[in-house]
Write a protein that holds these residues in place. Sequence first.
Motif, PDB file in Angstrom:
ATOM      1  N   ARG A 206       8.705  13.709 -10.905  1.00 34.51           N
ATOM      2  CA  ARG A 206       9.744  14.725 -10.993  1.00 34.51           C
ATOM      3  C   ARG A 206       9.899  15.484  -9.674  1.00 34.51           C
ATOM      4  NH1 ARG A 206       9.847  18.580 -16.124  1.00 34.51           N
ATOM      5  NH2 ARG A 206       9.737  16.523 -17.087  1.00 34.51           N
ATOM      6  N   ARG A 207       8.773  15.733  -9.021  1.00 33.29           N
ATOM      7  CA  ARG A 207       8.854  16.443  -7.741  1.00 33.29           C
ATOM      8  C   ARG A 207       9.646  15.624  -6.729  1.00 33.29           C
ATOM      9  NH1 ARG A 207       3.070  17.358  -8.281  1.00 33.29           N
ATOM     10  NH2 ARG A 207       2.656  16.460  -6.233  1.00 33.29           N
TER      11      ARG A 207
ATOM     12  N   LEU B 146      22.631   6.510  -8.434  1.00 33.97           N
ATOM     13  CA  LEU B 146      22.885   7.163  -9.716  1.00 33.97           C
ATOM     14  C   LEU B 146      22.269   8.558  -9.723  1.00 33.97           C
ATOM     15  CD1 LEU B 146      21.929   4.185 -12.070  1.00 33.97           C
ATOM     16  CD2 LEU B 146      24.233   4.877 -11.365  1.00 33.97           C
ATOM     17  N   PRO B 147      22.943   9.500  -9.074  1.00 33.68           N
ATOM     18  CA  PRO B 147      22.383  10.859  -8.989  1.00 33.68           C
ATOM     19  C   PRO B 147      22.073  11.412 -10.380  1.00 33.68           C
ATOM     20  CG  PRO B 147      24.324  10.658  -7.620  1.00 33.68           C
ATOM     21  CD  PRO B 147      24.238   9.400  -8.411  1.00 33.68           C
TER      22      PRO B 147
ATOM     23  N   VAL C 194      18.764  13.381 -11.825  1.00 33.26           N
ATOM     24  CA  VAL C 194      18.796  14.686 -12.488  1.00 33.26           C
ATOM     25  C   VAL C 194      18.060  14.608 -13.820  1.00 33.26           C
ATOM     26  CG1 VAL C 194      20.270  16.428 -13.552  1.00 33.26           C
ATOM     27  CG2 VAL C 194      20.922  15.421 -11.366  1.00 33.26           C
ATOM     28  N   SER C 195      18.286  13.534 -14.539  1.00 35.07           N
ATOM     29  CA  SER C 195      17.583  13.365 -15.817  1.00 35.07           C
ATOM     30  C   SER C 195      16.080  13.394 -15.619  1.00 35.07           C
ATOM     31  CB  SER C 195      17.959  12.036 -16.471  1.00 35.07           C
ATOM     32  OG  SER C 195      19.322  12.023 -16.781  1.00 35.07           O
ATOM     33  N   ILE C 196      15.617  12.692 -14.592  1.00 35.28           N
ATOM     34  CA  ILE C 196      14.180  12.667 -14.330  1.00 35.28           C
ATOM     35  C   ILE C 196      13.694  14.058 -13.936  1.00 35.28           C
ATOM     36  CG2 ILE C 196      12.398  11.778 -12.789  1.00 35.28           C
ATOM     37  CD1 ILE C 196      14.165   9.197 -12.623  1.00 35.28           C
TER      38      ILE C 196
ATOM     39  N   ASP D  92      14.992  13.129 -20.912  1.00 43.23           N
ATOM     40  CA  ASP D  92      14.601  11.727 -20.826  1.00 43.23           C
ATOM     41  C   ASP D  92      15.491  10.854 -21.699  1.00 43.23           C
ATOM     42  OD1 ASP D  92      13.698  12.800 -23.091  1.00 43.23           O
ATOM     43  OD2 ASP D  92      11.628  12.087 -22.917  1.00 43.23           O
ATOM     44  N   ASP D  93      16.784  10.999 -21.476  1.00 44.00           N
ATOM     45  CA  ASP D  93      17.732  10.202 -22.242  1.00 44.00           C
ATOM     46  C   ASP D  93      17.853   8.788 -21.675  1.00 44.00           C
ATOM     47  OD1 ASP D  93      18.691  11.675 -20.108  1.00 44.00           O
ATOM     48  OD2 ASP D  93      20.765  11.474 -20.715  1.00 44.00           O
ATOM     49  N   GLU D  94      17.035   8.472 -20.672  1.00 45.72           N
ATOM     50  CA  GLU D  94      17.043   7.120 -20.105  1.00 45.72           C
ATOM     51  C   GLU D  94      18.436   6.689 -19.643  1.00 45.72           C
ATOM     52  OE1 GLU D  94      14.653   5.023 -19.274  1.00 45.72           O
ATOM     53  OE2 GLU D  94      13.262   6.632 -19.763  1.00 45.72           O
ATOM     54  N   TYR D  95      19.286   7.675 -19.378  1.00 50.70           N
ATOM     55  CA  TYR D  95      20.609   7.425 -18.800  1.00 50.70           C
ATOM     56  C   TYR D  95      21.170   6.085 -19.246  1.00 50.70           C
ATOM     57  CZ  TYR D  95      17.155   5.334 -15.808  1.00 50.70           C
ATOM     58  OH  TYR D  95      16.085   4.642 -15.353  1.00 50.70           O
TER      59      TYR D  95
END
Lengths: 245, 245
Positions: free
Chosen positions: A162-163, A229-230, A234-236, A241-244
Amino acid sequence: MKKTPLKTAQRQVEAVDMLGGVRLFRGLDAGQLAETATAASWLKKDAGQRFFAQGDPACRLFVMLRGRVKVSQVTPEGHQIVVRYAGAGETFGCVSLYGAREYPATGEAVTSSEALAWSREAIARLMNRNPVIALNALEVLGRELFDIRSRYSELATERVERRIARALLRLVRQAGRKVDMGVLIDFPVSRQDLGEMTGTTLHTVSRILSSWEQKEIISSGRRRIVIRLPHALVSIAEDLDDEYS
Amino acid sequence: MKKTPLKTAQRQVEAVDMLGGVRLFRGLDAGQLAETATAASWLKKDAGQRFFAQGDPACRLFVMLRGRVKVSQVTPEGHQIVVRYAGAGETFGCVSLYGAREYPATGEAVTSSEALAWSREAIARLMNRNPVIALNALEVLGRELFDIRSRYSELATERVERRIARALLRLVRQAGRKVDMGVLIDFPVSRQDLGEMTGTTLHTVSRILSSWEQKEIISSGRRRIVIRLPHALVSIAEDLDDEYS
DNA sequence: CGGCTGCTTGATCGCTCTCAAATGGGGTGG
DNA sequence: CCACCCCATTTGAGAGCGATCAAGCAGCCG
């Protein structure tokens, strides 16, 4: 490297133009800006050259005109930390604004760069004549304080993946350039650099970027990163964690 | 909690006395200090009460008169971070010095505390009349920036044990009181607090303090820590692993 | 074209987190 | 003054993230 007073009319005009957009000098009128520009010296550094080094006497404050500078620290044990990257219009080497004797960090150009510099005395004189500069400086430092505190929280509470996602998003915001594949980070960033920005090792960064590359979230090369895929990043970063899907 | 203007002559004298030693107001003469004191309101909080909370509109700046305040943040995920502890003479809630709208942290008294407070407008007025205050504020913020960056480096590069050692040494410097067994940290600090200061869990803190207790480096109780061998802590913090033989 | 620098990848180790449960000191209320 | 309860602390067991060690690979610049 060159170091000259601002002689030519051309440069003078350019500089005033630029300074109008610099937060540190917000609120100055054209005349005051011109006066400010006159007090500056003009510097050009190629990639890899330094504006100042950690431990040098802190004698000058800089404003980027063009390019990108990496501000980094080494700990007594020899570990590197990247504090930030500053781009056009940003102020760095702010140490001269307050009492420190020495630069606590090194400022190194990562692309060919130009900057204006003011001596400590020049800054003091300018602040005296235009007190608004001191107030602006407070805002600049306050902003920096806020940023570093956010990063401190991140480092204290979040996982490496995440960082790194957040670091990339920050870089995109600062220096993202649209290309056909996505958004390119418009200056050279190595895995090592990313590691030093996020408090991890280049190995871990490499592994994580590889996994993202497989998922086609990014696409990267030697010191070169394109975010495809920005939204996925963002999700990460935000734990959606919708796994885009 | 009480909140009153500085009415009584007694308080006024006390306040001026105190303000003379506060870095933010260094360089003001007696008259200016008195004027500054007049613009302040006076607050008293018992342990556990808050001077301000994260998210509140950032309307005031505080100077501690007596006691100790814990400045801490919660992340969106609910993790706590202790930013710092401020004691007598120190400034906190500095946010009002620059542009932020809301307090990014909570300021909570950990012992019975008193502080002076100035509204944002009052500060602006004072800075206008005494530009030296703005310069002092730059120094205060600069100092904070330096501190947080040091801690950021620590967090990024060092093991938990060493971070805790450094945190304790910092607390000793800020609030150490000589007692017969060694140096007492003169306000309540829990393992949880230490964990939030160093980016770890209370469990890990507990384990490490236990091991130090066995080696008679410290001696601790419920929210109470006495350092018996500061030198040993320094060894741990600085990697002079001479085992303090 | 050659060497250097940055990147990748595997294997292993260990620090630290996590989950769980027990202990004990201190303050509060009766 | 005593008993109880709450909260800080301790301690164990286990898992896993990420560091470390160790090669090998591949652009890029000279």
